[in-house]
Scaffold this motif. Sequence first.
Motif, PDB file in Angstrom:
ATOM      1  N   ASN A 245       4.384  -1.568   9.920  1.00 15.82           N
ATOM      2  CA  ASN A 245       5.169  -2.943   9.780  1.00 15.82           C
ATOM      3  C   ASN A 245       4.379  -3.972   9.141  1.00 15.82           C
ATOM      4  OD1 ASN A 245       7.288  -2.772  11.991  1.00 15.82           O
ATOM      5  ND2 ASN A 245       5.737  -2.072  13.298  1.00 15.82           N
ATOM      6  N   THR A 246       2.982  -3.861   9.175  1.00 13.87           N
ATOM      7  CA  THR A 246       2.089  -5.058   8.233  1.00 13.87           C
ATOM      8  C   THR A 246       1.586  -4.423   7.229  1.00 13.87           C
ATOM      9  OG1 THR A 246       0.186  -4.411   9.510  1.00 13.87           O
ATOM     10  CG2 THR A 246       1.698  -5.946  10.870  1.00 13.87           C
ATOM     11  N   PHE A 247       1.088  -5.405   6.299  1.00 15.41           N
ATOM     12  CA  PHE A 247       0.341  -4.956   4.938  1.00 15.41           C
ATOM     13  C   PHE A 247      -0.851  -4.066   5.464  1.00 15.41           C
ATOM     14  CE2 PHE A 247       1.927  -8.445   2.098  1.00 15.41           C
ATOM     15  CZ  PHE A 247       3.256  -7.929   2.041  1.00 15.41           C
ATOM     16  N   GLU A 248      -1.611  -4.794   6.530  1.00 15.78           N
ATOM     17  CA  GLU A 248      -2.869  -3.779   6.831  1.00 15.78           C
ATOM     18  C   GLU A 248      -2.454  -2.544   7.342  1.00 15.78           C
ATOM     19  OE1 GLU A 248      -6.620  -4.787   9.886  1.00 15.78           O
ATOM     20  OE2 GLU A 248      -4.588  -5.513  10.415  1.00 15.78           O
ATOM     21  N   GLU A 249      -1.161  -2.198   8.054  1.00 16.85           N
ATOM     22  CA  GLU A 249      -0.725  -0.770   8.160  1.00 16.85           C
ATOM     23  C   GLU A 249      -0.404  -0.157   6.792  1.00 16.85           C
ATOM     24  OE1 GLU A 249       2.085  -1.154  11.211  1.00 16.85           O
ATOM     25  OE2 GLU A 249       0.716  -1.768  12.831  1.00 16.85           O
ATOM     26  N   VAL A 250       0.426  -0.908   6.233  1.00 15.18           N
ATOM     27  CA  VAL A 250       0.674  -0.252   4.835  1.00 15.18           C
ATOM     28  C   VAL A 250      -0.447   0.193   4.043  1.00 15.18           C
ATOM     29  CG1 VAL A 250       1.810  -0.739   2.513  1.00 15.18           C
ATOM     30  CG2 VAL A 250       2.678  -1.377   4.727  1.00 15.18           C
ATOM     31  N   GLU A 251      -1.557  -0.360   3.962  1.00 10.55           N
ATOM     32  CA  GLU A 251      -2.819  -0.067   3.382  1.00 10.55           C
ATOM     33  C   GLU A 251      -3.435   1.187   3.989  1.00 10.55           C
ATOM     34  OE1 GLU A 251      -5.187  -3.493   2.181  1.00 10.55           O
ATOM     35  OE2 GLU A 251      -3.332  -4.445   1.281  1.00 10.55           O
ATOM     36  N   GLU A 252      -3.344   0.989   5.304  1.00 12.35           N
ATOM     37  CA  GLU A 252      -4.120   2.166   6.136  1.00 12.35           C
ATOM     38  C   GLU A 252      -3.576   3.329   5.745  1.00 12.35           C
ATOM     39  OE1 GLU A 252      -6.553   2.496   8.206  1.00 12.35           O
ATOM     40  OE2 GLU A 252      -7.415   0.807   8.911  1.00 12.35           O
ATOM     41  N   LEU A 253      -2.068   3.528   5.754  1.00 13.58           N
ATOM     42  CA  LEU A 253      -1.318   4.568   5.747  1.00 13.58           C
ATOM     43  C   LEU A 253      -1.503   5.259   4.179  1.00 13.58           C
ATOM     44  CD1 LEU A 253       0.792   6.650   6.757  1.00 13.58           C
ATOM     45  CD2 LEU A 253       2.695   4.960   6.128  1.00 13.58           C
ATOM     46  N   TYR A 254      -1.345   4.102   3.301  1.00 15.19           N
ATOM     47  CA  TYR A 254      -1.504   4.546   1.887  1.00 15.19           C
ATOM     48  C   TYR A 254      -2.894   5.445   1.780  1.00 15.19           C
ATOM     49  CZ  TYR A 254      -1.417   4.737  -3.401  1.00 15.19           C
ATOM     50  OH  TYR A 254      -1.326   5.113  -4.613  1.00 15.19           O
ATOM     51  N   TYR A 255      -3.915   4.841   2.340  1.00 15.65           N
ATOM     52  CA  TYR A 255      -5.302   5.544   1.882  1.00 15.65           C
ATOM     53  C   TYR A 255      -5.418   6.840   2.610  1.00 15.65           C
ATOM     54  CZ  TYR A 255      -8.091   1.878  -0.457  1.00 15.65           C
ATOM     55  OH  TYR A 255      -8.202   0.904  -1.448  1.00 15.65           O
ATOM     56  N   SER A 256      -4.707   6.917   4.032  1.00 15.39           N
ATOM     57  CA  SER A 256      -4.556   8.006   4.778  1.00 15.39           C
ATOM     58  C   SER A 256      -3.906   9.207   4.058  1.00 15.39           C
ATOM     59  CB  SER A 256      -4.196   7.787   5.891  1.00 15.39           C
ATOM     60  OG  SER A 256      -3.875   9.022   6.850  1.00 15.39           O
TER      61      SER A 256
END
Length: 411
Positions: free
Chosen positions: A64-75
């Motif tokens: 939903n958020t940019f923070e979650e987007v970046e967490e997912l991308y790095y993961s």
Amino acid sequence: MKLTRHNGRVGKNGAYNPKHNDRSFNINNSEHINEERAKENIYWDCFNGYRTFYDKEKECELANTFEEVEELYYSIHYKDFIEGQNERNVKNRHPERNRTTSDILKHKKTCPEETIYQIGTLDNHISPDILLQIVTDFMIEITERFGTHVHILDWALHLDESTPHIHERHVFDCENQYGELFPQQEKALEKLGFDLPNPGKPSGRNNNRKMVFDSACRALLFDIAKSYGLHLEEEPEYGGRKYLEKQDYILTKQKEQLALQEEKLEELTMKIEDVEALIEEFADITYDKAVEVVTDAVKKETHLEDIRLVEESKNWVLSPERKASKKEREYAAKRLDGVIAKIKSAMQSAVQKIQNKLMQPEVKRAGTEQIKAKARTSVLSKLAKAKITADQKNMERISQTNTHSFRDNSL
């Protein structure tokens, strides 16, 4: 008008948080943000694509958020590196160094870089539509040219503050020696073909590939802006030292030197960690080799000494001076030959027992710790000497700088 392209990663509170960019916080507490105009902001991320204020109200399947987007991308992209590095840490007996993808997302060296784009000021700026078109064209061009190692994660067009501007976040990455994808800026730019500004000098704060990359990006951004008929001031705001007073220039130079020393200190710390890992990795090999050498020496020296004593006895029995009959003497010699055979067999068994004893976990652990302590002491001694030399040079440099500063002021 001026075109501003400003990069950054960390501030006084650590790595920049993308919450500001996608407004995933209570904006009622921010006086500089107009709540009504915030509904006109435009957002984009690598999983959801374009979104508006009203799209954000909908639940997203991935993030939903940019923070979650970046967490997912790095993961997704850096999981293999984290797992591989953690395994190597455990193998080298340093599990305390283990990290997660969230850890490298927040680390100042591996977090995303954030860039702000703005054309004009509060009183004189271009329309948000033109700004969006220019920056979008620029990001498309960057992705086409450098997308193998530079990945745009998210961006936001802000219309709710004094001047329209865009926050964009990206990460540089490439494979390490183990074939694992990992965020590393300089290596990624090297893979893309960027050289150091001064190839003959070592890489550092004032001589790195990022400087060349930023220069290329700036030139490309200006070319795109000119294609829209804009006339921009091309003198960058940063680096305009002709506007600084003499003392401001001196202070700036001193700050640059301090920053360079901090970077060298960080590089030295990384090298110390590398040496520590090297000591850990080869301590076992060193101990095993020592055991092999020691037992071989024991076998050789003890074996030869015992056999020499028996051979002397055999020669004494067989000598003509003995009064016993020839038959008795030959029988005694044969028995001594049997003793020699038994010595060889017993010695082999003894050597094996010695090796087994030395290779017991508690004995080996104590031995390897002694080896590491000796190696570590040697390394630390050399570093201490190097630090004393560096401190002396720094004191001389500071003394010279203060002398020059006094002379400048007296002119």
